[in-house]
Design an enzyme around this catalytic site. Structure first.
Site, mmCIF file in Angstrom:
data_model
loop_
_atom_site.group_PDB
_atom_site.id
_atom_site.type_symbol
_atom_site.label_atom_id
_atom_site.label_comp_id
_atom_site.label_asym_id
_atom_site.label_seq_id
_atom_site.Cartn_x
_atom_site.Cartn_y
_atom_site.Cartn_z
ATOM 1 N N CYS A 2 -58.876 25.990 -3.528
ATOM 2 C CA CYS A 2 -58.000 25.395 -2.519
ATOM 3 C C CYS A 2 -58.511 24.430 -1.724
ATOM 4 O O CYS A 2 -60.175 25.114 -1.559
ATOM 5 C CB CYS A 2 -56.883 25.933 -1.439
ATOM 6 S SG CYS A 2 -56.031 27.607 -2.746
ATOM 7 N N TRP A 82 -55.399 26.900 -5.959
ATOM 8 C CA TRP A 82 -55.256 27.658 -6.915
ATOM 9 C C TRP A 82 -54.974 29.091 -6.347
ATOM 10 O O TRP A 82 -54.990 29.755 -5.842
ATOM 11 C CB TRP A 82 -56.821 28.287 -6.820
ATOM 12 C CG TRP A 82 -57.191 28.660 -8.444
ATOM 13 C CD1 TRP A 82 -57.739 28.230 -9.346
ATOM 14 C CD2 TRP A 82 -57.554 29.707 -8.027
ATOM 15 N NE1 TRP A 82 -57.790 28.663 -10.461
ATOM 16 C CE2 TRP A 82 -58.613 30.228 -9.202
ATOM 17 C CE3 TRP A 82 -57.522 30.975 -7.508
ATOM 18 C CZ2 TRP A 82 -58.667 31.002 -9.979
ATOM 19 C CZ3 TRP A 82 -57.948 32.833 -7.684
ATOM 20 C CH2 TRP A 82 -58.447 32.820 -8.773
ATOM 21 N N ASN A 108 -56.866 28.188 3.217
ATOM 22 C CA ASN A 108 -57.641 28.651 2.302
ATOM 23 C C ASN A 108 -58.094 29.982 2.387
ATOM 24 O O ASN A 108 -58.659 30.731 3.123
ATOM 25 C CB ASN A 108 -58.826 27.748 1.548
ATOM 26 C CG ASN A 108 -59.090 28.078 0.415
ATOM 27 O OD1 ASN A 108 -59.323 29.136 0.248
ATOM 28 N ND2 ASN A 108 -60.916 27.167 0.555
ATOM 29 N N GLU A 482 -65.887 27.618 -21.891
ATOM 30 C CA GLU A 482 -64.932 27.438 -20.177
ATOM 31 C C GLU A 482 -64.064 25.949 -20.257
ATOM 32 O O GLU A 482 -62.539 26.113 -20.258
ATOM 33 C CB GLU A 482 -65.465 27.603 -18.786
ATOM 34 C CG GLU A 482 -66.893 26.810 -19.012
ATOM 35 C CD GLU A 482 -67.400 26.490 -16.959
ATOM 36 O OE1 GLU A 482 -66.543 27.027 -16.665
ATOM 37 O OE2 GLU A 482 -68.715 26.529 -17.402
ATOM 38 N N HIS A 498 -76.333 45.376 -33.660
ATOM 39 C CA HIS A 498 -76.155 46.439 -33.365
ATOM 40 C C HIS A 498 -74.109 46.430 -33.111
ATOM 41 O O HIS A 498 -73.229 46.838 -32.302
ATOM 42 C CB HIS A 498 -76.642 46.913 -32.386
ATOM 43 C CG HIS A 498 -77.715 46.650 -32.346
ATOM 44 N ND1 HIS A 498 -78.116 47.929 -32.516
ATOM 45 C CD2 HIS A 498 -78.839 45.823 -31.908
ATOM 46 C CE1 HIS A 498 -79.150 49.031 -33.277
ATOM 47 N NE2 HIS A 498 -79.846 46.549 -32.360
ATOM 48 N N LYS A 592 -63.285 24.714 -8.486
ATOM 49 C CA LYS A 592 -65.220 25.168 -8.501
ATOM 50 C C LYS A 592 -65.659 25.586 -7.362
ATOM 51 O O LYS A 592 -66.561 26.048 -7.607
ATOM 52 C CB LYS A 592 -64.870 23.568 -8.041
ATOM 53 C CG LYS A 592 -66.279 23.330 -7.383
ATOM 54 C CD LYS A 592 -67.251 22.562 -9.471
ATOM 55 C CE LYS A 592 -69.151 22.572 -9.411
ATOM 56 N NZ LYS A 592 -69.050 23.075 -10.214
HETATM 57 C C1 F6R Z 1 -69.087 28.021 -14.606
HETATM 58 C C2 F6R Z 1 -69.352 27.733 -13.028
HETATM 59 C C3 F6R Z 1 -69.621 29.390 -13.054
HETATM 60 C C4 F6R Z 1 -70.548 29.348 -11.427
HETATM 61 C C5 F6R Z 1 -69.552 30.197 -10.187
HETATM 62 C C6 F6R Z 1 -70.520 29.911 -9.615
HETATM 63 O O1 F6R Z 1 -69.567 26.677 -15.115
HETATM 64 O O2 F6R Z 1 -69.305 26.944 -12.860
HETATM 65 O O3 F6R Z 1 -69.818 29.897 -13.559
HETATM 66 O O4 F6R Z 1 -71.024 28.798 -11.280
HETATM 67 O O5 F6R Z 1 -68.324 30.530 -9.713
HETATM 68 O O6 F6R Z 1 -70.389 29.299 -8.643
HETATM 69 P P1 F6R Z 1 -71.381 29.114 -7.483
HETATM 70 O O7 F6R Z 1 -73.052 28.707 -8.302
HETATM 71 O O8 F6R Z 1 -70.832 28.111 -7.214
HETATM 72 O O9 F6R Z 1 -71.612 30.230 -7.065
#
Ligand code: F6R
Length: 597
Positions: A2, A82, A108, A482, A498, A592
């Site tokens: 969010c 989100w 949020n 992704e 395996h 993100k």
């Molecule tokens: C994948 C991606 C996520 C982040 C994860 C951790 O491309 O970006 O897997 O790496 O959500 O995020 P941070 O690094 O912000 O803790």
């Protein structure tokens, strides 16, 4: 998760200010969005009425002729969602209002005790229109307003909430907006034109670089001036604005079609910066590792893949045992921690709840924490005893690229520092950055685009590697699946027989990472096993093999090979997404910054 944006000040077009802020924050959540502004005066000459606009989907070409963008307003709040509680609908989109439409709020986090509070409010006659946990808050504030002023009503309502939350509230009866937080980031910006509040600095720096990062259990009142207060008590605190040095270009797509591509292209610079400017800080970290009894690397998703690469580096280069596990599992594995333990937490956003939780437990046990993050002032940054910033600049695409590469580069430097050979790491990183340059030149890109076009209609894809390249295989698979939704599984080469080899049939594509190291012969054998069952082999490494159907030639840069190898996978992921018709910047169901469990 969010995005929050709020404004109060002299500008007369609050809705437009908020809309442009939300666009910059949309990468934090993009299933629905909404804006509320407090009208200076409406057609009936009434002062302070709210106008609300809510929509499902991404913020596309907004119609600026709609009424909210035409009214005079100097106060407003907006949100990109989100979804957690309640489906993706206009009713569930924020802002949410009270029964009288006098309180508007955005949120949020997750309110853990919302069900009970909602039940009590319904008994008192409040009517709810959404399925969200959020909507209880304006109604709670409405209740408190019966006996006290706006600021204390917001504080008292917020103090009743359980969980990690950030809220921003506007009142049609006040010229202030108020924010409180126990979790989830909030940043305040101060300029001659007024105050801004947002989930992160990217939304604000177009207006000002004078920022204050709110801490947990703080409340801020923004109006003609700014007041910072403690929670739950409401005692005054000293303001602590600081100037940050991000540039506008850092948060703009520039000439690129997508942020993901822009950020991929920034990587040679990110790697060179680490090679050239981090020796002093790396040596300080080395001392902490030398003095610790047990060091652990933790991170989530892509950050965990960097941790895994790090634990191989430390073993191979520094002959030092450093353990790693995905952060969300560390809670169940950390009973042995004590005051001599050292946790190195990797997180681009610095806000990932799966990392914050185990760090809280580690702190209770007196363990030391190093934060390696891209976000100055973030929760993980603040929690740490020692902080190292990645210096990668803002990362806007949801899929992490340059922050991952920066983490790997730092861990390589650190493991070489522990072995007393930091200059060797610098050389390898500079060599690796040249290899990225080659992948990104015209010839490199057209080769990768061609490979993407060969496999873009496949149903499954496998990526394999051994040793340090096992982590490469995992990261390559994550990036591809992704953003392109092509099902991709990353495997250790030795694991194929395996079980997973059962999935190989005629034409199944497989990316094989074949660096010039001790894994070469064994991984080529694994590729041959796949090929004998009809698989299509894409080899990535410095030496051609007859088993390859396609070969991506990347020069040997010793342990730094992970860097160009993963960059190849990032570019492939990007073009697979584009060729399959998806927006690589905003993959479905993702956000993100993952601030909920
Ligand atoms: C994948 C991606 C996520 C982040 C994860 C951790 O491309 O970006 O897997 O790496 O959500 O995020 P941070 O690094 O912000 O803790």
């Amino acid at each position: 998760m969010c995005g929050i944006f709020g404004y109060v000040g002299k500008k007369q077009n609050a809705a437009e200010v908020i809309l442009s802020g939300l666009k910059l924050l949309e990468y934090r959540g993009y299933d629905s969005w909404g804006i509320t502004v407090r009208q200076k005066r409406n057609v009936k000459n009434e002062i302070g009425k709210f106008i609300v606009e809510k929509n499902v989907g991404k913020i596309g070409g907004v119609d600026l002729s709609s009424s909210i963008y035409r009214v005079d307003s100097t106060i407003g709040i907006g949100h990109t969602r989100w979804a957690t509680h309640g489906g993706v609908t206009v009713k569930n989109a924020h802002p949410h209002l009270d029964c009288k439409n006098e309180i508007a709020m955005i949120h949020n986090g997750i309110i853990e005790n919302y069900a009970k509070i909602k039940e009590d409010l319904i008994k008192k006659g409040h009517e709810f229109i959404s399925e969200t946990d959020t909507e209880i808050v304006p109604h709670l504030i409405e209740e408190f307003l019966k006996k006290e002023g706006f600021a204390s009503a917001v504080r008292d309502a917020f103090n009743l909430l359980k969980g990690l939350n950030a809220i921003v509230v506007a009142s049609s009866l006040s010229k202030q907006i108020i924010a409180c937080k126990t979790g989830s980031p909030l940043v305040i910006g101060k300029s001659d034109n007024g105050f801004f509040i947002a989930s992160d600095a990217t939304g604000i720096i177009k207006h000002t670089r004078e920022l204050m990062f709110l801490k947990d259990r703080e409340m801020v009142i923004l109006g003609d001036d700014v007041q910072l207060l403690t929670l739950p008590e409401g005692k005054k605190k000293k303001l602590r604005f600081e100037k940050i040095d991000w540039k506008i270009e850092d948060v703009d797509k520039g000439k690129f079609d997508h942020f993901m591509l822009k950020e991929i292209y920034e990587q040679p610079k990110v790697v060179r910066n680490i090679a050239e400017n981090y020796t002093g800080q790396i040596k300080e970290l080395k001392n902490l590792i030398d003095n610790a009894k047990g060091t652990f690397l933790i991170g989530a998703g892509t950050a965990f893949h960097a941790c895994l690469a790090g634990s191989y580096f430390f073993s191979k280069i520094a002959h030092t045992h450093i353990n790693t596990t995905v952060a969300s599992e560390f809670n169940y594995l950390e009973d042995f921690l004590n005051s001599k333990s050292l946790i190195i937490a990797l997180s681009q956003s610095g806000e990932t709840i799966d990392v914050i939780e185990p760090l809280n437990h580690a702190k209770e046990k007196g363990s030391k924490i190093i934060a390696i993050t891209n976000a100055l002032g973030s929760t993980i940054y603040r929690m740490a005893d020692y902080k190292l910033l990645l210096g990668a600049g803002p990362e806007k695409a949801v899929a992490s690229t340059k922050a991952y590469i920066a983490k790997v580069a730092l861990l390589l430097m650190l493991s070489y520092a522990v072995s007393g050979r930091v200059n060797r790491a610098k050389k390898l990183l500079l060599d690796a950055s040249k290899e990225i340059d080659s992948l990104l030149d015209k010839k490199g890109i057209s080769k990768i685009k061609k490979i993407a076009s060969v496999i873009n209609s496949s149903e499954h894809l496998y990526t394999i590697g051994r040793g340090t390249s096992f982590s490469t295989a995992l990261e390559a698979a994550l990036k591809i699946k992704e953003v392109s939704y092509l099902h991709t599984e990353g495997l250790a080469g030795g694991e194929l027989k395996h079980g997973p080899i059962a999935l190989i049939s005629k034409g199944t594509p497989c990316i094989v990472f074949t660096p010039q190291d001790e894994t070469f012969d064994a991984i080529i054998s694994n590729a041959t096993e796949i090929k004998s069952r009809g698989g299509l082999i894409i080899g990535v490494g410095p030496k051609k093999s007859p088993v390859f159907d396609y070969w991506v030639n990347i020069k040997d840069v010793s342990e730094a090979q992970i860097i160009p190898h993963v960059v190849f996978a990032q570019i492939l992921a990007y073009y697979l997404a584009v060729q399959r018709g998806y927006d690589p910047d905003k993959p479905r169901n993702l956000a993100k910054s993952v601030t909920v469990k």
